[in-house]
Design a protein around this motif. Structure first.
Motif, PDB file in Angstrom:
ATOM      1  N   GLN A   1       0.842  -1.190   0.000  1.00 57.87           N
ATOM      2  CA  GLN A   1       0.000   0.000   0.000  1.00 57.87           C
ATOM      3  C   GLN A   1       0.888   1.254   0.000  1.00 57.87           C
ATOM      4  N   VAL A   2       0.295   2.362  -0.357  1.00 57.54           N
ATOM      5  CA  VAL A   2       1.031   3.615  -0.415  1.00 57.54           C
ATOM      6  C   VAL A   2       1.343   4.096   0.999  1.00 57.54           C
ATOM      7  N   GLN A   3       2.598   4.479   1.191  1.00 59.73           N
ATOM      8  CA  GLN A   3       3.007   5.048   2.475  1.00 59.73           C
ATOM      9  C   GLN A   3       3.951   6.213   2.246  1.00 59.73           C
ATOM     10  N   LEU A   4       3.736   7.275   2.998  1.00 62.86           N
ATOM     11  CA  LEU A   4       4.678   8.384   3.098  1.00 62.86           C
ATOM     12  C   LEU A   4       4.923   8.571   4.588  1.00 62.86           C
ATOM     13  N   VAL A   5       6.170   8.400   5.009  1.00 66.57           N
ATOM     14  CA  VAL A   5       6.503   8.452   6.421  1.00 66.57           C
ATOM     15  C   VAL A   5       7.511   9.568   6.663  1.00 66.57           C
ATOM     16  N   GLU A   6       7.057  10.613   7.361  1.00 63.95           N
ATOM     17  CA  GLU A   6       7.922  11.744   7.680  1.00 63.95           C
ATOM     18  C   GLU A   6       8.693  11.475   8.962  1.00 63.95           C
ATOM     19  N   SER A   7       9.866  12.063   9.040  1.00 69.30           N
ATOM     20  CA  SER A   7      10.677  11.994  10.258  1.00 69.30           C
ATOM     21  C   SER A   7      11.558  13.231  10.324  1.00 69.30           C
ATOM     22  N   GLY A   8      12.134  13.458  11.504  1.00 72.57           N
ATOM     23  CA  GLY A   8      13.087  14.555  11.650  1.00 72.57           C
ATOM     24  C   GLY A   8      12.547  15.779  12.360  1.00 72.57           C
ATOM     25  N   GLY A   9      11.272  15.783  12.696  1.00 74.11           N
ATOM     26  CA  GLY A   9      10.731  16.925  13.416  1.00 74.11           C
ATOM     27  C   GLY A   9      11.198  16.949  14.860  1.00 74.11           C
ATOM     28  N   GLY A  10      10.865  18.029  15.551  1.00 75.26           N
ATOM     29  CA  GLY A  10      11.256  18.143  16.953  1.00 75.26           C
ATOM     30  C   GLY A  10      11.217  19.565  17.423  1.00 75.26           C
ATOM     31  N   LEU A  11      11.844  19.784  18.581  1.00 75.98           N
ATOM     32  CA  LEU A  11      11.927  21.102  19.188  1.00 75.98           C
ATOM     33  C   LEU A  11      13.301  21.700  18.894  1.00 75.98           C
TER      34      LEU A  11
ATOM     35  N   LYS B   1      16.534   6.416  -3.417  1.00 76.42           N
ATOM     36  CA  LYS B   1      16.140   6.048  -2.053  1.00 76.42           C
ATOM     37  C   LYS B   1      14.660   6.299  -1.788  1.00 76.42           C
ATOM     38  N   ASN B   2      13.925   6.761  -2.811  1.00 74.31           N
ATOM     39  CA  ASN B   2      12.491   7.065  -2.638  1.00 74.31           C
ATOM     40  C   ASN B   2      12.247   7.993  -1.452  1.00 74.31           C
ATOM     41  N   THR B   3      13.051   9.026  -1.367  1.00 73.92           N
ATOM     42  CA  THR B   3      12.976   9.923  -0.219  1.00 73.92           C
ATOM     43  C   THR B   3      13.054  11.379  -0.677  1.00 73.92           C
ATOM     44  N   VAL B   4      12.250  12.204  -0.028  1.00 75.92           N
ATOM     45  CA  VAL B   4      12.310  13.642  -0.232  1.00 75.92           C
ATOM     46  C   VAL B   4      12.681  14.299   1.095  1.00 75.92           C
ATOM     47  N   TYR B   5      13.422  15.386   1.014  1.00 74.35           N
ATOM     48  CA  TYR B   5      13.949  16.057   2.201  1.00 74.35           C
ATOM     49  C   TYR B   5      13.511  17.518   2.231  1.00 74.35           C
ATOM     50  N   LEU B   6      13.517  18.075   3.430  1.00 72.13           N
ATOM     51  CA  LEU B   6      13.344  19.505   3.598  1.00 72.13           C
ATOM     52  C   LEU B   6      14.366  19.970   4.626  1.00 72.13           C
ATOM     53  N   GLN B   7      15.375  20.670   4.134  1.00 77.21           N
ATOM     54  CA  GLN B   7      16.376  21.272   5.025  1.00 77.21           C
ATOM     55  C   GLN B   7      15.869  22.634   5.447  1.00 77.21           C
ATOM     56  N   MET B   8      15.762  22.836   6.744  1.00 76.95           N
ATOM     57  CA  MET B   8      15.210  24.079   7.275  1.00 76.95           C
ATOM     58  C   MET B   8      16.272  24.756   8.133  1.00 76.95           C
ATOM     59  N   ASN B   9      16.693  25.928   7.710  1.00 77.36           N
ATOM     60  CA  ASN B   9      17.692  26.704   8.424  1.00 77.36           C
ATOM     61  C   ASN B   9      17.101  28.005   8.922  1.00 77.36           C
ATOM     62  N   SER B  10      17.800  28.641   9.837  1.00 79.87           N
ATOM     63  CA  SER B  10      17.358  29.945  10.378  1.00 79.87           C
ATOM     64  C   SER B  10      15.894  29.900  10.790  1.00 79.87           C
TER      65      SER B  10
ATOM     66  N   ALA C   1      10.005   9.193   3.605  1.00 77.31           N
ATOM     67  CA  ALA C   1      10.276   7.951   2.889  1.00 77.31           C
ATOM     68  C   ALA C   1       8.995   7.445   2.243  1.00 77.31           C
ATOM     69  N   ALA C   2       9.063   7.194   0.942  1.00 73.41           N
ATOM     70  CA  ALA C   2       7.885   6.794   0.178  1.00 73.41           C
ATOM     71  C   ALA C   2       7.958   5.327  -0.211  1.00 73.41           C
ATOM     72  N   SER C   3       6.795   4.698  -0.287  1.00 75.41           N
ATOM     73  CA  SER C   3       6.711   3.320  -0.760  1.00 75.41           C
ATOM     74  C   SER C   3       5.318   3.074  -1.320  1.00 75.41           C
ATOM     75  N   GLY C   4       5.207   2.051  -2.177  1.00 72.02           N
ATOM     76  CA  GLY C   4       3.907   1.672  -2.705  1.00 72.02           C
ATOM     77  C   GLY C   4       3.486   2.388  -3.965  1.00 72.02           C
ATOM     78  N   PHE C   5       4.344   3.258  -4.501  1.00 74.71           N
ATOM     79  CA  PHE C   5       4.045   3.917  -5.763  1.00 74.71           C
ATOM     80  C   PHE C   5       5.366   4.276  -6.451  1.00 74.71           C
ATOM     81  N   THR C   6       5.279   4.668  -7.716  1.00 73.19           N
ATOM     82  CA  THR C   6       6.482   4.973  -8.492  1.00 73.19           C
ATOM     83  C   THR C   6       6.946   6.378  -8.142  1.00 73.19           C
ATOM     84  N   PHE C   7       7.753   6.453  -7.100  1.00 71.55           N
ATOM     85  CA  PHE C   7       8.165   7.738  -6.521  1.00 71.55           C
ATOM     86  C   PHE C   7       8.774   8.665  -7.570  1.00 71.55           C
ATOM     87  N   SER C   8       9.590   8.140  -8.440  1.00 74.04           N
ATOM     88  CA  SER C   8      10.318   8.980  -9.398  1.00 74.04           C
ATOM     89  C   SER C   8       9.403   9.628 -10.434  1.00 74.04           C
ATOM     90  N   SER C   9       8.140   9.234 -10.490  1.00 69.04           N
ATOM     91  CA  SER C   9       7.196   9.834 -11.427  1.00 69.04           C
ATOM     92  C   SER C   9       6.394  10.970 -10.809  1.00 69.04           C
TER      93      SER C   9
END
Length: 116
Positions: free
Chosen positions: A1-11, A76-85, A23-31
């Motif tokens: 099944q389709v899954q999108l699992v976020e991680s890396g949040g916090g205070l 790696k079927n993964t998208v990132y968000l680098q958040m600075n400042s 991290a994505a799974s269950g679909f053709t991420f590159s499309s």
């Protein structure tokens, strides 16, 4: 099944950095184009950053331009968000989204809190 699992949040303190992953799974991420949205308490969900399927083009909300960077690794079927400042007004639940034509997938969200 389709899954999108976020991680890396916090205070984090104002001025600090965080890197979110989705991290994505269950679909053709590159499309799929991928997006990061956020929703703060009492506010509507807003688009923060967008990246095309190949990663060749990105767009950002004015409020995060120059501070946030979206990227993806299709191997790696993964998208990132680098958040600075980071600022207190960046506090929100951040959601990963994958979209292609009528197909629209969402993750469960990860909390980012910017506070001293």
């Amino acid at each position: 099944q389709v899954q999108l699992v976020e991680s890396g949040g916090g205070l984090v303190q104002p001025g600090g950095s965080l890197r979110l992953s989705c991290a994505a799974s269950g679909f053709t991420f590159s499309s799929y184009a991928m997006n990061w949205y956020r929703q703060a308490p009492g506010k509507e969900r807003e688009l923060v950053a967008h990246i095309t399927s190949t990663g060749g083009k990105t767009n950002y909300a004015d409020s995060v331009k120059g501070r946030f960077t979206i990227s993806r690794d299709n191997a790696k079927n993964t998208v990132y968000l680098q958040m600075n400042s980071l600022k207190p007004e960046d506090t929100a639940v951040y959601y990963c989204n994958g979209r292609l034509y009528i197909y629209d997938y969402w993750g469960q969200g990860t909390q980012v809190t910017v506070s001293s």
